[in-house]
Every structure is written in structure tokens, then in C-alpha cells.
Design a protein around this motif. Structure first.
Motif, PDB file in Angstrom:
ATOM      1  N   CYS A 190       0.840  -1.193   0.000  1.00  0.00           N
ATOM      2  CA  CYS A 190       0.000   0.000   0.000  1.00  0.00           C
ATOM      3  C   CYS A 190       0.877   1.246   0.000  1.00  0.00           C
ATOM      4  O   CYS A 190       1.789   1.364   0.825  1.00  0.00           O
ATOM      5  N   PRO A 191       0.619   2.202  -0.894  1.00  0.00           N
ATOM      6  CA  PRO A 191       1.429   3.415  -0.923  1.00  0.00           C
ATOM      7  C   PRO A 191       1.199   4.323   0.282  1.00  0.00           C
ATOM      8  O   PRO A 191       2.033   5.166   0.587  1.00  0.00           O
ATOM      9  N   SER A 192       0.081   4.122   0.997  1.00  0.00           N
ATOM     10  CA  SER A 192      -0.218   4.977   2.150  1.00  0.00           C
ATOM     11  C   SER A 192       0.386   4.455   3.451  1.00  0.00           C
ATOM     12  O   SER A 192       1.067   5.177   4.156  1.00  0.00           O
ATOM     13  N   CYS A 193       0.127   3.178   3.759  1.00  0.00           N
ATOM     14  CA  CYS A 193       0.582   2.641   5.043  1.00  0.00           C
ATOM     15  C   CYS A 193       1.761   1.681   4.923  1.00  0.00           C
ATOM     16  O   CYS A 193       2.367   1.314   5.929  1.00  0.00           O
ATOM     17  N   GLY A 194       2.075   1.249   3.705  1.00  0.00           N
ATOM     18  CA  GLY A 194       3.194   0.343   3.508  1.00  0.00           C
ATOM     19  C   GLY A 194       2.860  -1.124   3.734  1.00  0.00           C
ATOM     20  O   GLY A 194       3.743  -1.970   3.658  1.00  0.00           O
ATOM     21  N   GLU A 195       1.590  -1.436   3.992  1.00  0.00           N
ATOM     22  CA  GLU A 195       1.181  -2.826   4.192  1.00  0.00           C
ATOM     23  C   GLU A 195       1.576  -3.654   2.978  1.00  0.00           C
ATOM     24  O   GLU A 195       1.229  -3.344   1.854  1.00  0.00           O
ATOM     25  N   ASN A 196       2.328  -4.721   3.236  1.00  0.00           N
ATOM     26  CA  ASN A 196       2.771  -5.609   2.164  1.00  0.00           C
ATOM     27  C   ASN A 196       1.674  -6.627   1.892  1.00  0.00           C
ATOM     28  O   ASN A 196       1.159  -7.239   2.806  1.00  0.00           O
ATOM     29  N   PHE A 197       1.326  -6.801   0.624  1.00  0.00           N
ATOM     30  CA  PHE A 197       0.246  -7.714   0.275  1.00  0.00           C
ATOM     31  C   PHE A 197       0.719  -9.141   0.080  1.00  0.00           C
ATOM     32  O   PHE A 197      -0.047 -10.004  -0.289  1.00  0.00           O
ATOM     33  N   GLY A 198       1.981  -9.404   0.302  1.00  0.00           N
ATOM     34  CA  GLY A 198       2.517 -10.751   0.158  1.00  0.00           C
ATOM     35  C   GLY A 198       2.015 -11.667   1.249  1.00  0.00           C
ATOM     36  O   GLY A 198       1.628 -11.249   2.336  1.00  0.00           O
ATOM     37  N   ALA A 199       2.032 -12.943   0.954  1.00  0.00           N
ATOM     38  CA  ALA A 199       1.608 -13.948   1.924  1.00  0.00           C
ATOM     39  C   ALA A 199       2.589 -13.967   3.088  1.00  0.00           C
ATOM     40  O   ALA A 199       3.791 -14.027   2.886  1.00  0.00           O
ATOM     41  N   LYS A 200       2.061 -13.897   4.287  1.00  0.00           N
ATOM     42  CA  LYS A 200       2.896 -13.924   5.480  1.00  0.00           C
ATOM     43  C   LYS A 200       3.091 -15.355   5.976  1.00  0.00           C
ATOM     44  O   LYS A 200       3.843 -15.610   6.888  1.00  0.00           O
ATOM     45  N   THR A 201       2.376 -16.268   5.366  1.00  0.00           N
ATOM     46  CA  THR A 201       2.486 -17.676   5.707  1.00  0.00           C
ATOM     47  C   THR A 201       2.686 -18.464   4.424  1.00  0.00           C
ATOM     48  O   THR A 201       2.837 -17.892   3.359  1.00  0.00           O
ATOM     49  N   LYS A 202       2.633 -19.762   4.526  1.00  0.00           N
ATOM     50  CA  LYS A 202       2.783 -20.607   3.346  1.00  0.00           C
ATOM     51  C   LYS A 202       1.471 -20.740   2.582  1.00  0.00           C
ATOM     52  O   LYS A 202       1.399 -21.405   1.574  1.00  0.00           O
ATOM     53  N   HIS A 203       0.422 -20.080   3.053  1.00  0.00           N
ATOM     54  CA  HIS A 203      -0.884 -20.167   2.403  1.00  0.00           C
ATOM     55  C   HIS A 203      -0.969 -19.204   1.229  1.00  0.00           C
ATOM     56  O   HIS A 203      -0.180 -18.274   1.104  1.00  0.00           O
ATOM     57  N   LEU A 204      -1.935 -19.432   0.385  1.00  0.00           N
ATOM     58  CA  LEU A 204      -2.140 -18.553  -0.759  1.00  0.00           C
ATOM     59  C   LEU A 204      -2.526 -17.150  -0.321  1.00  0.00           C
ATOM     60  O   LEU A 204      -3.135 -16.951   0.724  1.00  0.00           O
ATOM     61  N   THR A 205      -2.184 -16.189  -1.148  1.00  0.00           N
ATOM     62  CA  THR A 205      -2.584 -14.807  -0.911  1.00  0.00           C
ATOM     63  C   THR A 205      -4.082 -14.690  -1.156  1.00  0.00           C
ATOM     64  O   THR A 205      -4.616 -15.308  -2.066  1.00  0.00           O
ATOM     65  N   GLY A 206      -4.738 -13.887  -0.351  1.00  0.00           N
ATOM     66  CA  GLY A 206      -6.175 -13.696  -0.497  1.00  0.00           C
ATOM     67  C   GLY A 206      -6.520 -12.868  -1.716  1.00  0.00           C
ATOM     68  O   GLY A 206      -5.647 -12.477  -2.490  1.00  0.00           O
ATOM     69  N   PRO A 207      -7.790 -12.577  -1.897  1.00  0.00           N
ATOM     70  CA  PRO A 207      -8.216 -11.796  -3.071  1.00  0.00           C
ATOM     71  C   PRO A 207      -7.663 -10.374  -3.017  1.00  0.00           C
ATOM     72  O   PRO A 207      -7.385  -9.834  -1.954  1.00  0.00           O
ATOM     73  N   LEU A 208      -7.518  -9.803  -4.181  1.00  0.00           N
ATOM     74  CA  LEU A 208      -7.077  -8.411  -4.297  1.00  0.00           C
ATOM     75  C   LEU A 208      -8.285  -7.517  -4.078  1.00  0.00           C
ATOM     76  O   LEU A 208      -9.373  -7.796  -4.582  1.00  0.00           O
ATOM     77  N   HIS A 209      -8.103  -6.464  -3.308  1.00  0.00           N
ATOM     78  CA  HIS A 209      -9.179  -5.511  -3.043  1.00  0.00           C
ATOM     79  C   HIS A 209      -8.775  -4.141  -3.564  1.00  0.00           C
ATOM     80  O   HIS A 209      -7.595  -3.838  -3.692  1.00  0.00           O
ATOM     81  N   LYS A 210      -9.769  -3.302  -3.825  1.00  0.00           N
ATOM     82  CA  LYS A 210      -9.447  -1.955  -4.300  1.00  0.00           C
ATOM     83  C   LYS A 210      -9.056  -1.023  -3.160  1.00  0.00           C
ATOM     84  O   LYS A 210      -8.489   0.033  -3.398  1.00  0.00           O
ATOM     85  N   TYR A 211      -9.358  -1.418  -1.914  1.00  0.00           N
ATOM     86  CA  TYR A 211      -8.979  -0.624  -0.748  1.00  0.00           C
ATOM     87  C   TYR A 211      -8.052  -1.432   0.155  1.00  0.00           C
ATOM     88  O   TYR A 211      -8.268  -2.617   0.367  1.00  0.00           O
ATOM     89  N   CYS A 212      -7.053  -0.776   0.691  1.00  0.00           N
ATOM     90  CA  CYS A 212      -6.183  -1.395   1.686  1.00  0.00           C
ATOM     91  C   CYS A 212      -6.931  -1.431   3.019  1.00  0.00           C
ATOM     92  O   CYS A 212      -7.936  -0.728   3.203  1.00  0.00           O
ATOM     93  N   GLN A 213      -6.438  -2.199   3.966  1.00  0.00           N
ATOM     94  CA  GLN A 213      -7.048  -2.242   5.297  1.00  0.00           C
ATOM     95  C   GLN A 213      -7.019  -0.874   5.983  1.00  0.00           C
ATOM     96  O   GLN A 213      -7.864  -0.580   6.811  1.00  0.00           O
ATOM     97  N   CYS A 214      -6.065  -0.008   5.577  1.00  0.00           N
ATOM     98  CA  CYS A 214      -5.988   1.337   6.164  1.00  0.00           C
ATOM     99  C   CYS A 214      -7.021   2.284   5.543  1.00  0.00           C
ATOM    100  O   CYS A 214      -7.172   3.411   6.002  1.00  0.00           O
ATOM    101  N   GLY A 215      -7.707   1.830   4.496  1.00  0.00           N
ATOM    102  CA  GLY A 215      -8.719   2.647   3.834  1.00  0.00           C
ATOM    103  C   GLY A 215      -8.252   3.316   2.554  1.00  0.00           C
ATOM    104  O   GLY A 215      -9.048   3.927   1.845  1.00  0.00           O
ATOM    105  N   ALA A 216      -6.954   3.220   2.247  1.00  0.00           N
ATOM    106  CA  ALA A 216      -6.425   3.853   1.032  1.00  0.00           C
ATOM    107  C   ALA A 216      -6.988   3.171  -0.210  1.00  0.00           C
ATOM    108  O   ALA A 216      -7.090   1.954  -0.267  1.00  0.00           O
TER     109      ALA A 216
END
Length: 169
Positions: free
Chosen positions: A44-70
Motif C-alpha cells: 500500500c502506498p499509504s501505510c506500507g502494508e505488504n500484500f505478500g503472503a505472510k504464511t505458506k498459504h495462498l494470498t487472499g483476493p485483491l481488493h481496491k482498498y487497503c485495510q488502512c482505507g487507502a
């Protein structure tokens, strides 16, 4: 780490109601969207949240908004010239992905590259000259390894370094 294009998110949302992860954006060394010619993002360009998988599981769906609301659609980047080597590598990879009926065996790819550069040493020099100064480009083949260990992304990088597009190769 999965990558996304902010303009693809906007286009997907307009066309389908929601964005999705584009397979071409996930190919090794593809750093530019071949459709929009803008740099791909992985956070995310606003909060820096990395969308990569943090575990060995698949990455979830792509959303138009980050968890921070950006709104990820609003992160419009400067266009990369279509003559730029990063765009050409993305375009080459996209074309290869779109043509699954065309397959190159490892031995065919090696023979083709050697016919263009003459030797494994020249291939190494070409890759070094074109890509080694780029920290985000990952090349696995080195001259100390057998050419049989060359990977598809190394072949694509070499062909782009030779100024060949997918149709010419």
C-alpha cells in the motif's frame, strides 16, 4: 510477493465489479504492467502494508482498498516508456504467457541463445551488461553453472537484452 497495477485495479473494478490478481504481474522479473506501462506495486502506498503472503498459504483476493482505507486505484504512477527494457521484458513475458501453444524446450532455448551470442561467456556478458546493475532483477544462471540450468526468466531477459520481441524470437 504478489504485485498489482493500480490502473488494472481501476479497470477490473469498472469492468467486473472487483479487481483480481493478474498472472502476468506475478512472473519473475516483471516489474512493469505490460498493459498500462506503469511500475507494479506490492504494498500500500499509504501505510506500507505488504500484500505478500505472510504464511505458506495462498494470498487472499485483491481488493481496491487497503485495510488502512487507502484506495489502491489512486496510486497512479509515471508511465514507463515502451522502449524501456523493463517494459520490453514485461511485454515479452506477457506475450509468452498469452501463447501457451508455443513451447521452447530447454535445449532449444540454449541453442537459440548460443546462435545469437556465440558462447556461454558472451551470454553471461550480455546478461551482466544489461541486468546486473538492476537490484530487482533476479537471474539464476551464472557461467559457473551448466546452461541446462537456465530458467525461462533468464531466457526472456537475454532475448530482451538482444533487442528481440516475442514475435521475432
Amino acid at each position: 510477493i504478489p504485485h498489482y497495477c493500480s490502473q488494472c485495479i481501476a479497470d477490473d473494478t469498472d469492468q467486473f465489479g472487483e479487481p483480481y490478481w493478474h498472472s502476468v504481474h506475478q512472473i519473475q522479473n516483471v516489474l512493469v504492467c505490460p498493459i498500462h506501462a506503469i511500475k507494479l506495486e506490492s504494498s500500500c502506498p499509504s501505510c506500507g502494508e505488504n500484500f505478500g503472503a505472510k504464511t505458506k498459504h495462498l494470498t487472499g483476493p485483491l481488493h481496491k482498498y487497503c485495510q488502512c482505507g487507502a484506495d489502491l486505484r489512486l496510486n497512479v504512477r509515471q508511465r514507463i516508456p515502451r522502449t524501456d527494457k523493463f517494459y520490453r521484458l514485461a511485454d515479452f513475458s506477457s506475450s509468452a504467457l498469452a501463447n501457451p501453444k508455443v513451447t521452447w524446450s530447454n535445449s532449444f532455448a540454449i541453442s537459440y541463445l548460443l546462435s545469437k551470442v556465440g558462447s556461454a561467456r558472451n551470454l553471461h556478458l550480455l546478461l551482466e551488461k544489461t541486468w546486473r546493475s538492476e537490484p530487482k532483477i533476479f537471474l539464476t544462471w551464472k557461467p559457473t553453472l551448466s546452461l541446462k540450468s537456465i530458467r525461462a526468466w533468464d531466457v526472456a531477459a537475454a532475448l530482451v537484452a538482444l533487442d528481440l520481441n516475442y514475435a521475432e524470437a
